[in-house]
Write a protein that holds these residues in place. Sequence first.
Motif, mmCIF file in Angstrom:
data_model
loop_
_atom_site.group_PDB
_atom_site.id
_atom_site.type_symbol
_atom_site.label_atom_id
_atom_site.label_comp_id
_atom_site.label_asym_id
_atom_site.label_seq_id
_atom_site.Cartn_x
_atom_site.Cartn_y
_atom_site.Cartn_z
ATOM 1 N N MET A 102 -5.551 0.244 -6.342
ATOM 2 C CA MET A 102 -4.104 0.120 -6.140
ATOM 3 C C MET A 102 -3.785 0.166 -4.645
ATOM 4 S SD MET A 102 -1.005 2.591 -7.539
ATOM 5 C CE MET A 102 -1.399 2.266 -9.259
ATOM 6 N N HIS A 103 -2.796 -0.627 -4.217
ATOM 7 C CA HIS A 103 -2.388 -0.649 -2.819
ATOM 8 C C HIS A 103 -1.795 0.704 -2.414
ATOM 9 C CE1 HIS A 103 -2.925 -4.992 -2.357
ATOM 10 N NE2 HIS A 103 -2.343 -5.135 -3.535
ATOM 11 N N GLN A 104 -1.970 1.051 -1.133
ATOM 12 C CA GLN A 104 -1.294 2.232 -0.616
ATOM 13 C C GLN A 104 0.204 1.996 -0.635
ATOM 14 O OE1 GLN A 104 -3.656 2.763 3.155
ATOM 15 N NE2 GLN A 104 -3.633 4.884 2.456
ATOM 16 N N GLN A 105 0.964 3.081 -0.860
ATOM 17 C CA GLN A 105 2.413 2.955 -0.998
ATOM 18 C C GLN A 105 3.123 3.883 -0.022
ATOM 19 O OE1 GLN A 105 2.512 3.842 -5.288
ATOM 20 N NE2 GLN A 105 3.120 1.728 -5.651
ATOM 21 N N ILE A 106 4.348 3.521 0.300
ATOM 22 C CA ILE A 106 5.173 4.296 1.224
ATOM 23 C C ILE A 106 6.398 4.800 0.464
ATOM 24 C CG2 ILE A 106 6.507 2.283 2.013
ATOM 25 C CD1 ILE A 106 6.378 3.523 4.855
ATOM 26 N N THR A 107 6.874 5.998 0.803
ATOM 27 C CA THR A 107 8.047 6.549 0.123
ATOM 28 C C THR A 107 9.322 6.050 0.791
ATOM 29 O OG1 THR A 107 8.245 8.532 1.502
ATOM 30 C CG2 THR A 107 6.734 8.645 -0.392
ATOM 31 N N ILE A 108 10.426 6.155 0.066
ATOM 32 C CA ILE A 108 11.709 5.717 0.610
ATOM 33 C C ILE A 108 12.101 6.579 1.804
ATOM 34 C CG2 ILE A 108 13.180 7.136 -0.894
ATOM 35 C CD1 ILE A 108 14.996 4.608 -1.163
ATOM 36 N N GLU A 109 11.732 7.863 1.801
ATOM 37 C CA GLU A 109 12.029 8.730 2.942
ATOM 38 C C GLU A 109 11.237 8.298 4.175
ATOM 39 O OE1 GLU A 109 14.210 11.211 3.598
ATOM 40 O OE2 GLU A 109 15.160 10.630 1.718
ATOM 41 N N GLU A 110 9.997 7.897 3.988
ATOM 42 C CA GLU A 110 9.202 7.412 5.119
ATOM 43 C C GLU A 110 9.777 6.121 5.692
ATOM 44 O OE1 GLU A 110 4.711 9.020 4.150
ATOM 45 O OE2 GLU A 110 5.490 7.353 2.955
ATOM 46 N N LEU A 111 10.365 5.293 4.822
ATOM 47 C CA LEU A 111 10.957 4.039 5.292
ATOM 48 C C LEU A 111 12.163 4.285 6.196
ATOM 49 C CD1 LEU A 111 10.665 1.912 2.052
ATOM 50 C CD2 LEU A 111 9.586 1.389 4.247
ATOM 51 N N ARG A 112 12.847 5.399 6.031
ATOM 52 C CA ARG A 112 14.010 5.716 6.866
ATOM 53 C C ARG A 112 13.627 5.804 8.340
ATOM 54 N NH1 ARG A 112 17.866 10.000 3.679
ATOM 55 N NH2 ARG A 112 19.262 9.510 5.408
ATOM 56 N N THR A 113 12.407 6.231 8.615
ATOM 57 C CA THR A 113 11.951 6.316 10.004
ATOM 58 C C THR A 113 11.089 5.114 10.399
ATOM 59 O OG1 THR A 113 10.100 7.707 9.262
ATOM 60 C CG2 THR A 113 12.068 8.825 10.093
ATOM 61 N N THR A 114 10.385 4.532 9.426
ATOM 62 C CA THR A 114 9.497 3.404 9.731
ATOM 63 C C THR A 114 10.275 2.161 10.133
ATOM 64 O OG1 THR A 114 7.814 4.243 8.199
ATOM 65 C CG2 THR A 114 7.690 1.919 8.792
ATOM 66 N N ILE A 115 11.349 1.850 9.411
ATOM 67 C CA ILE A 115 12.104 0.628 9.702
ATOM 68 C C ILE A 115 12.705 0.656 11.112
ATOM 69 C CG2 ILE A 115 14.137 -0.737 9.042
ATOM 70 C CD1 ILE A 115 13.398 -0.121 6.113
ATOM 71 N N PRO A 116 13.407 1.713 11.524
ATOM 72 C CA PRO A 116 13.909 1.721 12.908
ATOM 73 C C PRO A 116 12.805 1.643 13.960
ATOM 74 C CG PRO A 116 15.046 3.381 11.607
ATOM 75 C CD PRO A 116 13.906 2.875 10.766
ATOM 76 N N ALA A 117 11.616 2.158 13.616
ATOM 77 C CA ALA A 117 10.522 2.178 14.590
ATOM 78 C C ALA A 117 9.915 0.796 14.822
ATOM 79 C CB ALA A 117 9.441 3.158 14.145
ATOM 80 N N ILE A 118 9.889 -0.066 13.785
ATOM 81 C CA ILE A 118 9.153 -1.327 13.927
ATOM 82 C C ILE A 118 9.989 -2.582 13.723
ATOM 83 C CG2 ILE A 118 7.045 -0.167 13.166
ATOM 84 C CD1 ILE A 118 7.213 -1.741 10.537
ATOM 85 N N ALA A 119 11.177 -2.461 13.094
ATOM 86 C CA ALA A 119 11.870 -3.663 12.610
ATOM 87 C C ALA A 119 12.590 -4.457 13.688
ATOM 88 C CB ALA A 119 12.851 -3.294 11.491
ATOM 89 N N LYS A 120 12.523 -4.004 14.959
ATOM 90 C CA LYS A 120 13.090 -4.821 16.037
ATOM 91 C C LYS A 120 12.152 -5.966 16.412
ATOM 92 C CE LYS A 120 15.772 -0.973 17.900
ATOM 93 N NZ LYS A 120 15.939 0.007 19.012
ATOM 94 N N THR A 121 10.876 -5.806 16.108
ATOM 95 C CA THR A 121 9.901 -6.846 16.456
ATOM 96 C C THR A 121 9.074 -7.323 15.268
ATOM 97 O OG1 THR A 121 8.365 -5.096 17.123
ATOM 98 C CG2 THR A 121 9.678 -6.115 18.855
ATOM 99 N N ILE A 122 8.870 -6.454 14.278
ATOM 100 C CA ILE A 122 8.100 -6.790 13.076
ATOM 101 C C ILE A 122 9.040 -6.708 11.887
ATOM 102 C CG2 ILE A 122 6.183 -6.087 11.581
ATOM 103 C CD1 ILE A 122 4.962 -4.700 14.053
ATOM 104 N N THR A 123 8.936 -7.639 10.955
ATOM 105 C CA THR A 123 9.819 -7.620 9.789
ATOM 106 C C THR A 123 9.113 -7.005 8.587
ATOM 107 O OG1 THR A 123 10.987 -9.589 10.530
ATOM 108 C CG2 THR A 123 11.206 -9.001 8.205
#
Length: 356
Positions: free
Chosen positions: A1-22
């Motif tokens: 099974m693929h590794q998964q990320i929690t919705i709480e982790e996404l709260r910090t991950t998206i601001p960290a990377i989504a300016k250059t990576i989608t």
Amino acid sequence: MHQQITIEELRTTIPAIAKTITPVIQSEAGCGKTSILKMLEKDLGDKYDYIYVDCPVKDMSDIAMTIPNHTTKSLESYVGTIFKLDSKKPKVILLDEFMKAPKLLQVIFTRLMLERTVGDTPLPEGSMVFATSNNQSDGLGDGMLAHAGNRVCIMRMKKPSAKEWLKWANNNDVAPLVRAWVQMTPKALHSYLDSGTSDNPYIFNPKKSELSFVSPRSLEKCSVIVENRNILGDNATEVALSGTIGQSASADMCAFFSLERELPTFESIMENPDTAIVPENLTAKVILMFQAVDKVETQDDLSSFMTYLERVKNKEMSAIFVTMLMTLPKGVALAKNNKQVQEWVLANKHLLGDLS
């Protein structure tokens, strides 16, 4: 099974990377992907414009078009107003159900994701773009252009567990009865991807044909129905619940309604914690714990309910109450200054759930 990320982790991950990576967030249907935009708005404040794009229902005129200018006899680029490009603020753009968009629109959305431009107009510097889709294995019509898959960051989001969902529900006005049902029925939030779930009657399963099932999204809708059941009446309530969370979950939840009649009112507990009725049924006690979490507002309220809990004589019930209370900002403040709660926590710390 693929590794998964929690919705709480996404709260910090998206601001960290989504300016250059989608990031393209994939999960089962109804797991709360769309709510990420609201979370980001709460976290990041008004320095951004927040834009929700329901990709499957959009057409070219909503996004960007090249149209002829008969005066200048030239072609001009037109950009839809949904991207708020008249504002200079950077954007946070959610492309919801991106993989269900028509192929022609996927081309435009893919350019937005990779180049941060709409038509020929660039997004303001610092803008973030992320997309969502269901798992392609869910069989719900999600597919991506072949060249795009290796140019974005596909992240598989973990379906919230019952414990994780309850922490969220406590802070988002979900009906106590619905929360109590999830507390008593944690398998209702299991995933079909988990082992041993083929006969789980509550959950989404791509091999079955049920349109209604239990998910974080459907439980939130279910709460509205439960809160209005006195207006709807028994039959309409059961039909509405069945059409929202499925027949099995609906039958279970309707059985909870009769148990609620065994409960003392919160007011009677506050007035007479030493004599107020203590229900005998275990499920009724769980419902009472969630009701109390919502209604405790003052130190006097909390002290009276802690006195009442001594008569319940069930440490697991007390643990549900204290754990859920301390997921709330008001609860943390009350508990920190309440001698009875502090003494109970010291004596029963091993019973408390994860409060992080």
